[in-house]
Enzyme design. Sequence first.
Site, PDB file in Angstrom:
ATOM      1  N   LYS A 292      -2.013  -0.157  -4.151  1.00  0.00           N
ATOM      2  CA  LYS A 292      -3.334  -0.759  -4.422  1.00  0.00           C
ATOM      3  C   LYS A 292      -4.417   0.317  -4.581  1.00  0.00           C
ATOM      4  CE  LYS A 292      -2.866  -3.102  -0.606  1.00  0.00           C
ATOM      5  NZ  LYS A 292      -1.452  -2.895  -0.247  1.00  0.00           N
TER       6      LYS A 292
ATOM      7  N   GLN B 162      -3.159  -4.844   2.792  1.00  0.00           N
ATOM      8  CA  GLN B 162      -1.854  -5.436   3.131  1.00  0.00           C
ATOM      9  C   GLN B 162      -1.267  -6.121   1.880  1.00  0.00           C
ATOM     10  OE1 GLN B 162      -4.601  -6.149   5.744  1.00  0.00           O
ATOM     11  NE2 GLN B 162      -3.972  -4.082   6.138  1.00  0.00           N
TER      12      GLN B 162
ATOM     13  N   GLY C 289      -3.613   1.736   4.671  1.00  0.00           N
ATOM     14  CA  GLY C 289      -3.613   3.140   4.283  1.00  0.00           C
ATOM     15  C   GLY C 289      -3.446   3.163   2.782  1.00  0.00           C
ATOM     16  N   HIS C 290      -4.520   3.481   2.061  1.00  0.00           N
ATOM     17  CA  HIS C 290      -4.495   3.432   0.594  1.00  0.00           C
ATOM     18  C   HIS C 290      -4.555   4.860   0.058  1.00  0.00           C
ATOM     19  CE1 HIS C 290      -6.035  -1.009   0.567  1.00  0.00           C
ATOM     20  NE2 HIS C 290      -4.927  -0.842   1.235  1.00  0.00           N
TER      21      HIS C 290
ATOM     22  N   ASP D 123       1.472  -1.691   0.738  1.00  0.00           N
ATOM     23  CA  ASP D 123       1.845  -0.374   0.211  1.00  0.00           C
ATOM     24  C   ASP D 123       2.380  -0.424  -1.212  1.00  0.00           C
ATOM     25  OD1 ASP D 123       1.160   0.536   2.747  1.00  0.00           O
ATOM     26  OD2 ASP D 123       3.207   0.355   3.494  1.00  0.00           O
TER      27      ASP D 123
HETATM   28  P1  GDP Z   1      -1.404   0.856  -0.841  1.00  0.00           P
HETATM   29  O1  GDP Z   1      -1.469   0.633   0.640  1.00  0.00           O
HETATM   30  O2  GDP Z   1      -1.030  -0.383  -1.587  1.00  0.00           O
HETATM   31  O3  GDP Z   1      -2.642   1.500  -1.385  1.00  0.00           O
HETATM   32  O4  GDP Z   1      -0.198   1.886  -1.065  1.00  0.00           O
HETATM   33  P2  GDP Z   1       0.122   3.206  -0.199  1.00  0.00           P
HETATM   34  O5  GDP Z   1      -0.839   4.262  -0.563  1.00  0.00           O
HETATM   35  O6  GDP Z   1       0.251   2.876   1.245  1.00  0.00           O
HETATM   36  O7  GDP Z   1       1.595   3.516  -0.680  1.00  0.00           O
HETATM   37  C1  GDP Z   1       1.904   3.737  -2.016  1.00  0.00           C
HETATM   38  C2  GDP Z   1       2.529   5.139  -2.116  1.00  0.00           C
HETATM   39  O8  GDP Z   1       3.155   5.271  -3.378  1.00  0.00           O
HETATM   40  C3  GDP Z   1       1.501   6.248  -2.054  1.00  0.00           C
HETATM   41  O9  GDP Z   1       2.087   7.380  -1.491  1.00  0.00           O
HETATM   42  C4  GDP Z   1       1.151   6.472  -3.519  1.00  0.00           C
HETATM   43  O10 GDP Z   1       0.681   7.786  -3.759  1.00  0.00           O
HETATM   44  C5  GDP Z   1       2.485   6.269  -4.166  1.00  0.00           C
HETATM   45  N1  GDP Z   1       2.475   5.716  -5.524  1.00  0.00           N
HETATM   46  C6  GDP Z   1       1.636   4.798  -6.082  1.00  0.00           C
HETATM   47  N2  GDP Z   1       2.057   4.448  -7.328  1.00  0.00           N
HETATM   48  C7  GDP Z   1       3.176   5.169  -7.548  1.00  0.00           C
HETATM   49  C8  GDP Z   1       4.100   5.235  -8.643  1.00  0.00           C
HETATM   50  O11 GDP Z   1       3.989   4.551  -9.658  1.00  0.00           O
HETATM   51  N3  GDP Z   1       5.169   6.090  -8.505  1.00  0.00           N
HETATM   52  C9  GDP Z   1       5.357   6.849  -7.384  1.00  0.00           C
HETATM   53  N4  GDP Z   1       6.407   7.642  -7.347  1.00  0.00           N
HETATM   54  N5  GDP Z   1       4.501   6.805  -6.340  1.00  0.00           N
HETATM   55  C10 GDP Z   1       3.448   5.967  -6.424  1.00  0.00           C
HETATM   56  P1  IMO Z   2      -1.825  -1.534   3.218  1.00  0.00           P
HETATM   57  O1  IMO Z   2      -3.211  -2.048   2.928  1.00  0.00           O
HETATM   58  C1  IMO Z   2       2.030  -2.195   5.131  1.00  0.00           C
HETATM   59  C2  IMO Z   2       1.993  -4.463   8.866  1.00  0.00           C
HETATM   60  C3  IMO Z   2       2.366  -3.734  10.138  1.00  0.00           C
HETATM   61  C4  IMO Z   2       2.979  -4.873  10.942  1.00  0.00           C
HETATM   62  C5  IMO Z   2       2.099  -6.060  10.550  1.00  0.00           C
HETATM   63  C6  IMO Z   2       0.964  -6.319  11.522  1.00  0.00           C
HETATM   64  O2  IMO Z   2      -1.742  -0.064   3.314  1.00  0.00           O
HETATM   65  O3  IMO Z   2      -0.854  -2.144   2.273  1.00  0.00           O
HETATM   66  P2  IMO Z   2      -1.319  -5.140  12.165  1.00  0.00           P
HETATM   67  O4  IMO Z   2      -1.646  -3.704  12.388  1.00  0.00           O
HETATM   68  O5  IMO Z   2      -2.063  -5.757  11.049  1.00  0.00           O
HETATM   69  O6  IMO Z   2      -1.375  -5.929  13.425  1.00  0.00           O
HETATM   70  O7  IMO Z   2       0.245  -5.136  11.756  1.00  0.00           O
HETATM   71  O8  IMO Z   2       1.549  -5.745   9.283  1.00  0.00           O
HETATM   72  N1  IMO Z   2       0.885  -3.844   8.094  1.00  0.00           N
HETATM   73  C7  IMO Z   2       1.061  -3.175   6.955  1.00  0.00           C
HETATM   74  N2  IMO Z   2       2.195  -2.861   6.289  1.00  0.00           N
HETATM   75  N3  IMO Z   2       0.812  -1.883   4.611  1.00  0.00           N
HETATM   76  C8  IMO Z   2      -0.323  -2.221   5.246  1.00  0.00           C
HETATM   77  O9  IMO Z   2      -1.539  -2.067   4.693  1.00  0.00           O
HETATM   78  C9  IMO Z   2      -0.232  -2.856   6.502  1.00  0.00           C
HETATM   79  N4  IMO Z   2      -1.135  -3.322   7.403  1.00  0.00           N
HETATM   80  C10 IMO Z   2      -0.441  -3.930   8.361  1.00  0.00           C
HETATM   81  O10 IMO Z   2       3.279  -2.689   9.897  1.00  0.00           O
HETATM   82  O11 IMO Z   2       4.269  -5.126  10.466  1.00  0.00           O
HETATM   83 MG    MG Z   3      -0.681   1.414   2.409  1.00  0.00          MG
END
Ligand code: GDP
Ligand code: IMO
Ligand code: MG
Length: 420
Positions: free
Chosen positions: A16, A221, A40-41, A13
């Site tokens: 990415k 991840q 979840g991207h 998270d």
């Molecule tokens: P990913 O899994 O690495 O793609 O990241 P996620 O989407 O799960 O979580 C990142 C969260 O932070 C999302 O809600 C993005 O919209 C948000 N986000 C990304 N970059 C920034 C930033 O620079 N500032 C803020 N405030 N939010 C951001």
């Molecule tokens: P993105 O790509 C954050 C965590 C789960 C749990 C562990 C194992 O959005 O960054 P799994 O479902 O793989 O068996 O879970 O890994 N986890 C993540 N945490 N971002 C993710 O993906 C994750 N994918 C798995 O919460 O701790």
């Molecule tokens: Mg994510």
Amino acid sequence: MKVDVLLGLQWGDEGKGKVVDVLTPKYDVITRFQGGPNAGHTLEFNNIKHVLHNIPSGIFHTDKMNIIGNGVVLDPISFKQEIDELEAKDMDLAKNLLISKKAHLILPTHRILDAASEASKGKTKIGSTLKGIGPTYMDKTGRNGLRVGDILNNFEQKYEELKKKHEQLLSMYDFEYNIEEFEAGLMEGIECLKKFTIIDSEHDINKFLKEGKSVLAEGAQGTLLDIDFGSYPFVTSSNTICAGACTGMGVAPNKIGEVFGIFKAYCTRVGSGPFPTELECETGEELRKAGHEFGATTGRPRRCGWLDLVALKYSVMINGVTQLIMTKGDVLSSFKTIKVATAYKVNGVETSEFPFELPEDIEVVYTEVPGWAEDLTGMKSEDQFPKELSDYIAYLEKELEVPITIVSVGPDRDQTIIRK
Ligand code: GDP
Ligand code: IMO
Ligand code: MG
């Protein structure tokens, strides 16, 4: 040409999806190489938010090719849901989404096995997203799995055979389940997959490189969730690190170019497991609120804490990071001072090396730096950065020995600053 890789340096998270979408115009092909719908991207542009789980984050640039690589685990049911949602936004994905024959399939019984395994662990559960990731990779390495290429003939028979094995395994757990509920939509998902071009993606990706096309590989991840190098056993079941891009796409190590390592200006973790800099106090709550730190896949509140340089240095080393990307610095704007972990104390001995295990009561050594009481979200260039932020960036670059070339100051595509 070489493959550039963008991957997470923390517990996932890091942003990415957002940054892959921003970088996509520079590339011809975007690939995913591991993980599955546990990811979840989030992407935001034109005031619309999209959350992708299976599909690479290059998909909104309709002139680019997107590939789901062999290292990914694909759930036909979740895949169809995602396709339906995108098609409802008038997107025609069959044109620019290719899928590897060798990607393994997440079956309904994998999801049940995931739930049964977690339930049996009680307090020691991993905190899995319950998407069936662990059991699917277990079947892959156990040489029982079904792959996308298997849907092209006799899929139902192969599925029934594997399902029987899974039912035997499930009988060992004290776990009640309703298989019909989990199976609903499986065959529609398989039919949906068949509408896409299913390829031997290792050949296609290498051909693209030979033809001079540029490829960006999108990690899922983060490094601290890697099956080998993460905080085992509280990890996911794939290699999230740069080496995973080679095995997850069929690309040789000498074909890897830039390695973009992305990190938040602080730390979050969702699910169980050690988190040395975690703030289980008001400050952690403040970070969660300001950063909207709730899981994009499960909606769970993310645990929040200060930036951890011990872990970050380890991630930079394991991945051979060549450029750093820092996100969410804007979230820290309300803090007078900011803490950064510089070492751990294990059994009273100070270490800056990420250890074999992270004990619950690990002591953390912090340094404290001044915060920037300014809103960053409207900034368009680094010249506008408050001095404290520039100092923070310079400090991290010195410690990590890698330049921070991109700074994200908000969730939107436009809130991205490429440094000179
Ligand atoms: P990913 O899994 O690495 O793609 O990241 P996620 O989407 O799960 O979580 C990142 C969260 O932070 C999302 O809600 C993005 O919209 C948000 N986000 C990304 N970059 C920034 C930033 O620079 N500032 C803020 N405030 N939010 C951001
Ligand atoms: P993105 O790509 C954050 C965590 C789960 C749990 C562990 C194992 O959005 O960054 P799994 O479902 O793989 O068996 O879970 O890994 N986890 C993540 N945490 N971002 C993710 O993906 C994750 N994918 C798995 O919460 O701790
Ligand atoms: Mg994510």
